[in-house]
Design an enzyme around this catalytic site. Structure first.
Site, PDB file in Angstrom:
ATOM      1  N   GLU A 144       4.121  29.226  39.366  1.00  0.00           N
ATOM      2  CA  GLU A 144       4.513  29.927  38.048  1.00  0.00           C
ATOM      3  C   GLU A 144       4.570  29.136  36.910  1.00  0.00           C
ATOM      4  OE1 GLU A 144       7.710  32.650  38.419  1.00  0.00           O
ATOM      5  OE2 GLU A 144       7.392  33.185  40.697  1.00  0.00           O
TER       6      GLU A 144
HETATM    7  C1  LIG Z   1       7.221  36.587  44.007  1.00  0.00           C
HETATM    8  N1  LIG Z   1       7.904  35.499  43.312  1.00  0.00           N
HETATM    9  C2  LIG Z   1       8.762  35.779  42.250  1.00  0.00           C
HETATM   10  O1  LIG Z   1       9.095  36.805  41.991  1.00  0.00           O
HETATM   11  N2  LIG Z   1       9.322  34.484  41.495  1.00  0.00           N
HETATM   12  C3  LIG Z   1      10.332  34.810  40.716  1.00  0.00           C
HETATM   13  N3  LIG Z   1      10.774  33.847  40.123  1.00  0.00           N
HETATM   14  N4  LIG Z   1      10.742  36.118  40.520  1.00  0.00           N
HETATM   15  C4  LIG Z   1      11.804  36.013  39.519  1.00  0.00           C
HETATM   16  C5  LIG Z   1      12.772  36.904  39.518  1.00  0.00           C
HETATM   17  C6  LIG Z   1      13.821  36.949  38.751  1.00  0.00           C
HETATM   18  C7  LIG Z   1      13.645  36.527  37.461  1.00  0.00           C
HETATM   19  C8  LIG Z   1      12.586  35.660  37.575  1.00  0.00           C
HETATM   20  C9  LIG Z   1      11.528  35.688  38.189  1.00  0.00           C
END
Ligand SMILES: CNC(=O)NC(=N)Nc1ccccc1
Length: 314
Positions: A152
């Site tokens: 990410e």
């Molecule tokens: C599939 N991976 C995610 O969803 N990662 C993640 N960090 N999701 C997320 C969940 C809540 C707030 C911000 C990011």
């Protein structure tokens, strides 16, 4: 079609076996390897929230006491589920790779430490003394079914090299199929994974059609434009693997991600019907963030995760 789900970062989460006893989940991504090596020879770090005993391999941030995880993965696999180890996730610690060499080292480390156990290269009683001669086994002799790239942050350096190196390792074993998946954000091109998707082979892509309002699945539910599943099919057709299965990633509850991007089961049903019928070969199913949220989101006496499975099976 399958339900893929993330496990490992749920607040007050139950042990993995609680989820593997349920028939609603087919692929379980265990998150996360949340610290990446910064040079060849460097160890990655891991975090599975409340699931480990707080001990680390000496001199590293790699958890060594995840008893419940290594006890439960075989139960999930015996129940026919694929268990993938997820790399990255939401917490931006050391989540960048400096170069392809380090990326290939990272793939080697994960393969020898979490792939099939090989006593010639890995040790079940790893100590610092073994640092240069053996890999540790954080889940003991348990082998995961593959690796998931939930990258990410910090750009796409190294990920195609990582995947291609891991594919080389996969080609050396014939008794078990291993998988590689990715979880890009829905905006195209994804800043972290677009290069890897174009230049290396993924089996599954579960796009996070949440947290980025402009392309979230909630646009489809609200009748506004922006949901870009069709364009993601084109990305896959231009990628190194035209047969990559494309999953719609969704929050498993109102508070699991950006609340504006949550869809009720009644809103998911027409979404699935439309895209499963439009792209029967490419459509892989649904991905949910994440297991505990889905378990606690009970609607008409059934968990959200179970509702998703029923929608896929019609
Ligand atoms: C599939 N991976 C995610 O969803 N990662 C993640 N960090 N999701 C997320 C969940 C809540 C707030 C911000 C990011």
């Amino acid at each position: 079609n399958n339900v893929a789900i993330y496990y490992g970062q749920g607040s007050g989460q139950d042990r993995l076996s609680h989820f593997c006893e349920q028939t609603s989940m087919d692929i379980i991504n265990i998150g996360f390897i949340n610290e990446f090596p910064q040079s060849v020879g460097d160890f990655p770090g891991s975090n599975f929230a409340n699931q480990c005993d707080g001990s680390f391999f000496p001199g590293s941030s790699l958890l060594s006491g995840c008893h419940q995880i290594w006890e439960d993965i075989p139960k999930c696999q015996a129940a026919g589920k694929k268990v993938l180890l997820s790399i990255g996730g939401g917490s931006a610690t050391a989540q960048s790779l400096p170069d392809d060499k380090t990326a290939e080292w990272f793939a080697d480390f994960l393969w020898y430490s979490f792939g099939p156990y090989n006593s010639k290269v890995a040790s079940l009683s790893w100590t610092t003394a073994l640092l240069t001669t053996a890999f540790p086994r954080p889940f003991q002799t348990v082998a995961v079914d593959g690796f998931d790239l939930d990258v990410e942050y910090n750009g796409g350096v190294g990920w195609a090299a990582f995947v291609n190196r891991m594919r080389w390792h996969y080609s050396t074993v014939s008794d078990k199929t291993y998988y590689i998946s990715g979880s890009p954000q829905c905006q195209i091109p994804d800043a972290q994974l677009s290069d890897a998707i174009k230049n290396s082979v993924f089996d599954f892509l579960w796009v996070q059609f949440y947290n980025t309002p402009s392309c979230a699945a909630s646009n489809f539910a609200n009748g506004t434009s922006g949901f870009n599943f069709d364009q993601w099919v084109d990305v896959i057709q231009a990628s190194a693997n035209k047969d990559t299965k494309l999953f719609i990633g969704l929050p498993a509850s109102k508070t699991a991600a950006n609340p504006g991007n949550y869809l009720t089961p009644d809103q998911v049903q027409p979404l699935v019907e439309t895209y499963m019928n439009a792209y029967p070969k490419q459509f892989g199913g649904l991905m949910l963030w994440e297991a505990t949220a889905g378990d606690e989101n009970v609607i008409d006496g059934t968990t959200y995760t179970e509702h998703m499975k029923e929608i896929l099976y019609g």
